[in-house]
Design a protein around this motif. Structure first.
Motif, mmCIF file in Angstrom:
data_model
loop_
_atom_site.group_PDB
_atom_site.id
_atom_site.type_symbol
_atom_site.label_atom_id
_atom_site.label_comp_id
_atom_site.label_asym_id
_atom_site.label_seq_id
_atom_site.Cartn_x
_atom_site.Cartn_y
_atom_site.Cartn_z
ATOM 1 N N ARG A 150 -1.769 6.609 -8.769
ATOM 2 C CA ARG A 150 -2.164 7.634 -7.809
ATOM 3 C C ARG A 150 -1.494 8.954 -8.168
ATOM 4 O O ARG A 150 -0.325 8.999 -8.537
ATOM 5 C CB ARG A 150 -1.758 7.242 -6.385
ATOM 6 N N THR A 191 -0.117 12.672 -6.851
ATOM 7 C CA THR A 191 0.530 13.101 -5.614
ATOM 8 C C THR A 191 -0.479 13.834 -4.732
ATOM 9 O O THR A 191 -1.560 14.247 -5.181
ATOM 10 C CB THR A 191 1.708 14.036 -5.897
ATOM 11 N N ASN A 237 7.419 6.815 -1.135
ATOM 12 C CA ASN A 237 6.481 7.589 -1.954
ATOM 13 C C ASN A 237 5.792 8.658 -1.112
ATOM 14 O O ASN A 237 4.576 8.834 -1.178
ATOM 15 C CB ASN A 237 5.439 6.658 -2.576
ATOM 16 N N LEU A 263 2.963 11.019 -2.118
ATOM 17 C CA LEU A 263 1.579 10.582 -2.255
ATOM 18 C C LEU A 263 0.713 11.019 -1.080
ATOM 19 O O LEU A 263 -0.517 11.101 -1.214
ATOM 20 C CB LEU A 263 1.502 9.056 -2.386
#
Length: 619
Positions: A177, A179, A246, A249
């Motif tokens: 993925r 950001t 995270n 993300l």
């Protein structure tokens, strides 16, 4: 027999001879198909390919299940569709509940791939750019890629950014993925390119344009500036997000929020300067009846309302797509419709009074006549008890000669001079399709063609879905202006929206002005797939969509001496009692958990791409 065998051998020998002598025989193109290579040598074929990229829009928001039923706008009437999986916070990586194809992970990437194929081939075009055809097709492809990535981003957060079509024999098909910031920047770059490429082009209805590119940019920058996507703010408001390792993300870990709001304001202003909308520039409210019709026109994109549409998903009767069945999907069962996404009392209560004051059940006048003197948009959006609607079918007109919505229970006179209970024709006790009756006591009028000939499942309508409309950009501009402390500028534009529906000017300031703006956005954009995202990005879901859905119970009793053999709504004959109740928790028991800020990535996707990181709150 020998002669037959000899003939067969001769035929086979001839066939093999032909095959061995003409290698092109094996390379013959199918007569019913066109090779991909040929598509990109012909502008008409390339245009057809790019047109196909729009298919990812599906029916827009006009499917039988609407996003409204995942919010405090509506409740979905029929069980077993995955709606309550989301509203009761039971989503997980194995079951994400109801997810429309217009937001489904795999579906969006399939259309992103189509856009990538177009972009790759148009980057080195094999036909001349006559009348800017290459620029136009490239602009459309980039817009659509941005649109599908924006759909993924506002449900999932940062996603893998694939900017080319993968082929066979790749070293790997796994990718992590990106950001949140990288995802937003990618989308905005595509939209800037699209706006430049499409500038000055005369685009057909339903296709991307320069203005559509600017409008989508306005939406994306507004979301990017909002609380949910500012890491420090999101962490302060949600312990789940604060503990998510995270966070980049789904949000900016840091950075200048003022600059983000400035970008959002500038993006919205670009739309305001280039578009026109419908009935902007009024200096005072229009008459109430005119306001009702203005909002109906805007919702149906007719009689001037078509100027509101920046990008629409259009439907024609000849094709008979489900997008033309909103009357059937949401209309009253007493008209042989399905009552799908029925408004809840929470929405109804948020429509102001005509004078701009708040509706209040503790006010005896309001409680005695809750459907009188309300915001014009209430009458244009909601079918309520006693509302004048269409003539019923010939079989049911004797039960209701006037064509009025009946969602309560009422006394009627008997031949012997007594009284008996008449169950409203639009209730779940109706003699007409009772299983399709609304649980809430309301039906949706917005987006339903009022033509009396369009009544039930035997007829279709041609009302476009507003993918992007001018007033959304106006509201985006208002919000960004408020965040930047420019209250007078915000009110000037906000009141233009209100004046065209007959509502008085908003004069509040500070926190109250922010609340008034948010309610205005809620009412103006009802059923347009805005509320689902707005309450999340404002981080106010617990006090909005996390509330239990509620309904209205209506009882009409005959006044002393009054007699009625066939029920009709008539306050001179009936006393009406209105009681707000919570919906049966066995039907729906709404709950908010912070994991529902984002949609889970399904286990199948995680297994296909082991580099993916799951969203917060999901295993």
């Amino acid at each position: 027999m020998k002669n037959n065998l000899k003939q067969i051998l001769l035929i086979l020998t001839a066939c093999f001879t032909l095959l061995s002598c003409d290698n092109d025989f094996l390379n013959t193109d199918p007569l019913g198909e066109i090779s991909q290579a040929a598509v990109w040598t012909d502008p008409a074929l390339a245009d057809a390919f790019v047109t196909g990229i729009y298919q990812g829009l599906g029916n827009g928001g006009f499917d039988e299940q609407m996003l409204a039923s995942l919010t405090d706008e509506a409740i979905f009437t029929h069980p077993g569709r995955g709606i309550t999986t989301i509203t009761e916070a039971r989503t997980n990586s194995a079951d994400d509940g109801w997810v429309n194809n217009t937001i489904f992970w795999a579906n969006m990437y399939s259309y992103i791939r189509r856009a990538n194929i177009a972009i790759e081939n148009l980057s080195e075009p094999q036909f001349p750019n006559t009348n800017g055809v290459v620029d136009r097709l490239m602009g459309e492809a980039k817009f659509m890629r941005a649109y599908y990535y924006h759909q993924l981003a506002r449900y999932y957060g940062g996603v893998p950014l694939v900017d080319r079509p993968y082929g066979l024999g790749e070293e790997t098909y796994e990718t992590p993925r990106n950001t949140w910031e990288e995802t937003i920047n990618f989308i905005l770059a595509d939209l800037d390119d699209a706006a430049t490429l499409l500038a000055g082009k005369n685009m057909a209805s339903g296709r991307a344009s320069e203005l559509a590119s600017l409008a989508l940019k306005s939406r994306v920058t507004l979301y990017a500036a909002s609380d949910l996507h500012d890491g420090p703010t999101a962490s302060a408001k949600s312990s789940l997000l604060a503990s998510y390792p995270n966070l980049d993300l789904v949000a900016y870990p840091s950075g200048n929020r003022v600059e983000r709001w400035q970008k959002a304001q500038a993006a919205a202003k670009a739309v305001l300067d280039k578009g026109i909308g419908n009935l902007y520039g009024l200096s005072e409210p229009v008459p109430h009846a005119e306001g009702i019709q203005n909002y109906i026109n805007n919702s149906l994109s007719r009689n001037g309302g078509e100027k509101e549409l920046i990008l629409g998903r259009y439907f024609i009767n000849l094709k008979q797509e489900n997008g033309g069945r909103q009357g059937l999907f949401n209309g009253p069962n007493g008209y042989n419709n399905w009552a799908g996404n029925s408004p809840v009392q929470l929405l109804v209560d948020d429509y102001e009074m005509m004078d701009g004051s708040k509706f209040d059940w503790s006010n005896p006048e309001h409680a005695a006549a809750p459907y009188e003197n309300r915001d014009a948009r209430f009458y244009a959006s909601i079918l309520y008890d006693g509302a004048q609607w269409k003539p019923r079918s010939s079989a049911n007109q004797p039960r209701d000669p006037l064509g009025q919505i009946q969602t309560g229970t009422y006394e009627v006179s008997t031949a012997g001079g007594g009284k008996e209970t008449h169950f409203g024709l639009d209730t779940r006790n109706s003699p007409i399709e009772d299983w399709n009756g609304s649980y809430t006591g309301y039906y949706t009028r917005k987006f339903v063609d009022p033509d009396p000939a369009i009544v039930d499942q035997n007829t279709w309508q041609e009302v476009p879905w507003p993918v992007l409309r001018y007033t959304e950009a106006v509201l985006n501009y208002v919000e960004a202006s408020l965040e930047l402390g420019q209250e007078d500028e915000a009110k000037a534009w906000l009141n233009q929206i209100r004046f065209r529906v007959g509502q008085p000017a908003i004069t509040s300031t500070g926190d109250q002005l922010v609340d008034d703006y948010r309610n205005e956005r809620r009412i103006e954009m009802a059923y347009e797939e805005q509320r689902y995202h707005d309450v999340r990005r404002w981080m106010i879901p617990a006090e909005t969509i996390g509330r239990k859905a509620n309904i209205i119970n209506i009882i009409g009793t005959l006044k002393p001496g009054a007699t009625v053999s066939v029920y009709r709504y008539d306050p001179t004959v009936y006393n009406y009692d209105y009681e707000v109740q919570l919906i049966d928790p066995g039907k729906e028991n709404r709950t908010w958990l912070d994991k529902i800020y984002f949609t889970p990535i399904l286990r199948d996707e995680l297994n296909r791409n082991t580099l993916l990181v799951q969203n917060p709150g999901y295993d």
